[in-house]
Design a protein around this motif. Structure first.
Motif, PDB file in Angstrom:
ATOM      1  N   GLY A   1       0.817  -1.207   0.000  1.00 52.44           N
ATOM      2  CA  GLY A   1       0.000   0.000   0.000  1.00 52.44           C
ATOM      3  C   GLY A   1       0.851   1.258   0.000  1.00 52.44           C
ATOM      4  O   GLY A   1       0.517   2.250  -0.674  1.00 52.44           O
ATOM      5  N   ILE A   2       1.971   1.242   0.733  1.00 53.35           N
ATOM      6  CA  ILE A   2       2.876   2.394   0.752  1.00 53.35           C
ATOM      7  C   ILE A   2       3.520   2.585  -0.619  1.00 53.35           C
ATOM      8  O   ILE A   2       3.661   3.713  -1.120  1.00 53.35           O
ATOM      9  N   VAL A   3       3.887   1.460  -1.253  1.00 48.88           N
ATOM     10  CA  VAL A   3       4.474   1.534  -2.599  1.00 48.88           C
ATOM     11  C   VAL A   3       3.499   2.168  -3.578  1.00 48.88           C
ATOM     12  O   VAL A   3       3.879   2.988  -4.424  1.00 48.88           O
ATOM     13  N   LEU A   4       2.221   1.818  -3.449  1.00 51.00           N
ATOM     14  CA  LEU A   4       1.204   2.355  -4.362  1.00 51.00           C
ATOM     15  C   LEU A   4       1.055   3.862  -4.249  1.00 51.00           C
ATOM     16  O   LEU A   4       0.598   4.516  -5.192  1.00 51.00           O
ATOM     17  N   ILE A   5       1.419   4.416  -3.082  1.00 47.42           N
ATOM     18  CA  ILE A   5       1.334   5.861  -2.917  1.00 47.42           C
ATOM     19  C   ILE A   5       2.327   6.575  -3.825  1.00 47.42           C
ATOM     20  O   ILE A   5       2.038   7.652  -4.367  1.00 47.42           O
ATOM     21  N   PHE A   6       3.473   5.938  -4.038  1.00 46.26           N
ATOM     22  CA  PHE A   6       4.557   6.596  -4.785  1.00 46.26           C
ATOM     23  C   PHE A   6       4.737   6.046  -6.190  1.00 46.26           C
ATOM     24  O   PHE A   6       5.345   6.701  -7.036  1.00 46.26           O
ATOM     25  N   VAL A   7       4.228   4.853  -6.463  1.00 43.09           N
ATOM     26  CA  VAL A   7       4.439   4.211  -7.757  1.00 43.09           C
ATOM     27  C   VAL A   7       3.094   3.852  -8.379  1.00 43.09           C
ATOM     28  O   VAL A   7       2.233   3.238  -7.718  1.00 43.09           O
ATOM     29  N   GLN A   8       2.901   4.243  -9.614  1.00 40.35           N
ATOM     30  CA  GLN A   8       1.687   3.911 -10.340  1.00 40.35           C
ATOM     31  C   GLN A   8       1.784   2.494 -10.900  1.00 40.35           C
ATOM     32  O   GLN A   8       2.627   2.214 -11.747  1.00 40.35           O
ATOM     33  N   ILE A   9       0.927   1.597 -10.390  1.00 41.79           N
ATOM     34  CA  ILE A   9       0.888   0.219 -10.866  1.00 41.79           C
ATOM     35  C   ILE A   9      -0.487  -0.025 -11.469  1.00 41.79           C
ATOM     36  O   ILE A   9      -1.500   0.190 -10.788  1.00 41.79           O
ATOM     37  N   PRO A  10      -0.558  -0.425 -12.740  1.00 47.53           N
ATOM     38  CA  PRO A  10      -1.875  -0.668 -13.353  1.00 47.53           C
ATOM     39  C   PRO A  10      -2.690  -1.678 -12.549  1.00 47.53           C
ATOM     40  O   PRO A  10      -2.233  -2.783 -12.266  1.00 47.53           O
ATOM     41  N   GLY A  11      -3.887  -1.270 -12.152  1.00 51.54           N
ATOM     42  CA  GLY A  11      -4.741  -2.154 -11.365  1.00 51.54           C
ATOM     43  C   GLY A  11      -4.257  -2.357  -9.947  1.00 51.54           C
ATOM     44  O   GLY A  11      -4.725  -3.274  -9.258  1.00 51.54           O
ATOM     45  N   GLY A  12      -3.349  -1.510  -9.494  1.00 54.69           N
ATOM     46  CA  GLY A  12      -2.761  -1.693  -8.166  1.00 54.69           C
ATOM     47  C   GLY A  12      -3.787  -1.627  -7.047  1.00 54.69           C
ATOM     48  O   GLY A  12      -3.747  -2.434  -6.115  1.00 54.69           O
ATOM     49  N   ALA A  13      -4.708  -0.675  -7.135  1.00 56.38           N
ATOM     50  CA  ALA A  13      -5.718  -0.526  -6.085  1.00 56.38           C
ATOM     51  C   ALA A  13      -6.642  -1.735  -6.036  1.00 56.38           C
ATOM     52  O   ALA A  13      -7.042  -2.197  -4.952  1.00 56.38           O
ATOM     53  N   LEU A  14      -6.973  -2.262  -7.210  1.00 56.03           N
ATOM     54  CA  LEU A  14      -7.828  -3.451  -7.272  1.00 56.03           C
ATOM     55  C   LEU A  14      -7.115  -4.660  -6.668  1.00 56.03           C
ATOM     56  O   LEU A  14      -7.702  -5.420  -5.882  1.00 56.03           O
ATOM     57  N   ILE A  15      -5.853  -4.836  -7.036  1.00 54.20           N
ATOM     58  CA  ILE A  15      -5.059  -5.935  -6.488  1.00 54.20           C
ATOM     59  C   ILE A  15      -4.951  -5.809  -4.973  1.00 54.20           C
ATOM     60  O   ILE A  15      -5.093  -6.795  -4.240  1.00 54.20           O
ATOM     61  N   TYR A  16      -4.715  -4.590  -4.514  1.00 54.11           N
ATOM     62  CA  TYR A  16      -4.593  -4.329  -3.074  1.00 54.11           C
ATOM     63  C   TYR A  16      -5.863  -4.743  -2.334  1.00 54.11           C
ATOM     64  O   TYR A  16      -5.796  -5.406  -1.286  1.00 54.11           O
ATOM     65  N   SER A  17      -7.018  -4.378  -2.859  1.00 59.62           N
ATOM     66  CA  SER A  17      -8.287  -4.696  -2.194  1.00 59.62           C
ATOM     67  C   SER A  17      -8.559  -6.193  -2.184  1.00 59.62           C
ATOM     68  O   SER A  17      -8.988  -6.753  -1.164  1.00 59.62           O
ATOM     69  N   ILE A  18      -8.302  -6.861  -3.307  1.00 59.90           N
ATOM     70  CA  ILE A  18      -8.561  -8.300  -3.378  1.00 59.90           C
ATOM     71  C   ILE A  18      -7.626  -9.062  -2.441  1.00 59.90           C
ATOM     72  O   ILE A  18      -8.055  -9.974  -1.718  1.00 59.90           O
TER      73      ILE A  18
ATOM     74  N   PHE B   1     -14.078  -3.635   0.550  1.00 59.24           N
ATOM     75  CA  PHE B   1     -15.258  -3.736  -0.309  1.00 59.24           C
ATOM     76  C   PHE B   1     -15.673  -2.355  -0.823  1.00 59.24           C
ATOM     77  O   PHE B   1     -16.128  -2.219  -1.963  1.00 59.24           O
ATOM     78  N   LEU B   2     -15.531  -1.348  -0.001  1.00 57.77           N
ATOM     79  CA  LEU B   2     -15.891   0.004  -0.412  1.00 57.77           C
ATOM     80  C   LEU B   2     -15.049   0.432  -1.604  1.00 57.77           C
ATOM     81  O   LEU B   2     -15.565   1.041  -2.555  1.00 57.77           O
ATOM     82  N   GLN B   3     -13.765   0.117  -1.578  1.00 58.64           N
ATOM     83  CA  GLN B   3     -12.910   0.430  -2.721  1.00 58.64           C
ATOM     84  C   GLN B   3     -13.339  -0.332  -3.965  1.00 58.64           C
ATOM     85  O   GLN B   3     -13.377   0.223  -5.074  1.00 58.64           O
ATOM     86  N   LEU B   4     -13.667  -1.605  -3.781  1.00 57.94           N
ATOM     87  CA  LEU B   4     -14.064  -2.427  -4.930  1.00 57.94           C
ATOM     88  C   LEU B   4     -15.357  -1.945  -5.560  1.00 57.94           C
ATOM     89  O   LEU B   4     -15.450  -1.795  -6.780  1.00 57.94           O
ATOM     90  N   PHE B   5     -16.366  -1.669  -4.755  1.00 56.25           N
ATOM     91  CA  PHE B   5     -17.657  -1.245  -5.294  1.00 56.25           C
ATOM     92  C   PHE B   5     -17.599   0.149  -5.881  1.00 56.25           C
ATOM     93  O   PHE B   5     -18.271   0.436  -6.877  1.00 56.25           O
ATOM     94  N   SER B   6     -16.805   1.028  -5.300  1.00 59.99           N
ATOM     95  CA  SER B   6     -16.690   2.374  -5.854  1.00 59.99           C
ATOM     96  C   SER B   6     -15.948   2.342  -7.177  1.00 59.99           C
ATOM     97  O   SER B   6     -16.258   3.083  -8.107  1.00 59.99           O
ATOM     98  N   ARG B   7     -14.966   1.436  -7.300  1.00 58.43           N
ATOM     99  CA  ARG B   7     -14.261   1.296  -8.577  1.00 58.43           C
ATOM    100  C   ARG B   7     -15.175   0.718  -9.637  1.00 58.43           C
ATOM    101  O   ARG B   7     -15.126   1.099 -10.796  1.00 58.43           O
ATOM    102  N   ARG B   8     -16.036  -0.221  -9.258  1.00 60.13           N
ATOM    103  CA  ARG B   8     -16.931  -0.852 -10.230  1.00 60.13           C
ATOM    104  C   ARG B   8     -17.898   0.160 -10.803  1.00 60.13           C
ATOM    105  O   ARG B   8     -18.264   0.118 -11.960  1.00 60.13           O
ATOM    106  N   GLU B   9     -18.334   1.113  -9.931  1.00 62.86           N
ATOM    107  CA  GLU B   9     -19.287   2.101 -10.385  1.00 62.86           C
ATOM    108  C   GLU B   9     -18.626   3.222 -11.183  1.00 62.86           C
ATOM    109  O   GLU B   9     -19.285   4.008 -11.849  1.00 62.86           O
TER     110      GLU B   9
END
Length: 219
Positions: free
Chosen positions: A149-166, A210-218
């Protein structure tokens, strides 16, 4: 608080004490969740900096519970109550944002969290298999997730937020099972506030994932 709930009769069986512990722990979880909701409501207009201070104070309350449990049940419960209220204040800005930008995601995440915790909690409570290994793996995996999660703050990873939530949901599926198995195996009534804090953290983290996942889906 009823003495019959807090302190079972001396002749009570281990099963009786386990059932009493379960009821007591769930009561504390409900109390913590209610105070969390109150804190989230009171802090709905807070700025992010105040939320960080509230989070640090909540963490301090959680640490304080570890020491208070050996001395006073009432003090431990008081710290648990403070923990729930402070966590509500800490997450209030985030929840307020979703309430205004995507309120449907809040309801969807809440429903999914109830099913998730109910399912994996029941599985952990019912299983006879020792989940100690899952507890160790889950703890280290959680540390790795925080680093990710800290890495994601500084590095853009495609689908990183989705991977993090799952990944977070997978980890907390195991940790939820472990916590509910501990609840079935323990007979120490004084451990109820600590168990409630652990289960509440499971619920809160699952809800946020789940909040991250559902907000991304919408989106």
């Amino acid at each position: 608080m009823s003495e019959s709930i807090a302190y079972p009769p001396a002749g009570a069986t281990a099963r009786d004490r386990t059932h009493t512990l379960f009821a007591q722990t769930m009561w504390y979880v409900a109390l913590t969740a209610g105070l969390f909701a109150l804190g989230a409501y009171l802090g709905r207009d807070l700025v992010g900096g105040v939320g960080i201070v509230a989070f640090i104070a909540a963490f301090a309350s959680l640490i304080g519970m570890q020491f208070a449990v050996r001395k006073s049940l009432n003090l431990t419960v008081g710290l648990l109550a403070a923990f729930g209220l402070l966590m509500g204040l800490a997450t209030a800005p985030t929840l307020a944002y979703y309430a205004s930008a995507d309120p449907q995601a809040l309801w969807q995440a809440g429903g999914a969290t109830a099913l998730f915790i109910g399912g994996f909690g029941a599985a952990g409570y019912a299983t006879r298999r020792d989940l100690t290994a899952i507890a160790r793996i889950g703890s280290w995996a959680l540390v790795a997730l925080v680093v990710f999660g800290i890495v994601l703050i500084f590095v853009q990873i495609p689908g990183g937020a989705l991977i993090y939530s799952i990944l977070g949901l997978v980890i907390f599926a195991g940790l939820t099972m472990v916590d509910f198995q501990r609840l079935r195996q323990s007979t120490d009534i004084n451990s109820a506030p600590l168990m409630a804090a652990s289960i509440f953290l499971d619920i809160l983290n699952v809800f946020l994932f789940f909040l991250q996942l559902f907000s991304r889906r919408e989106a």
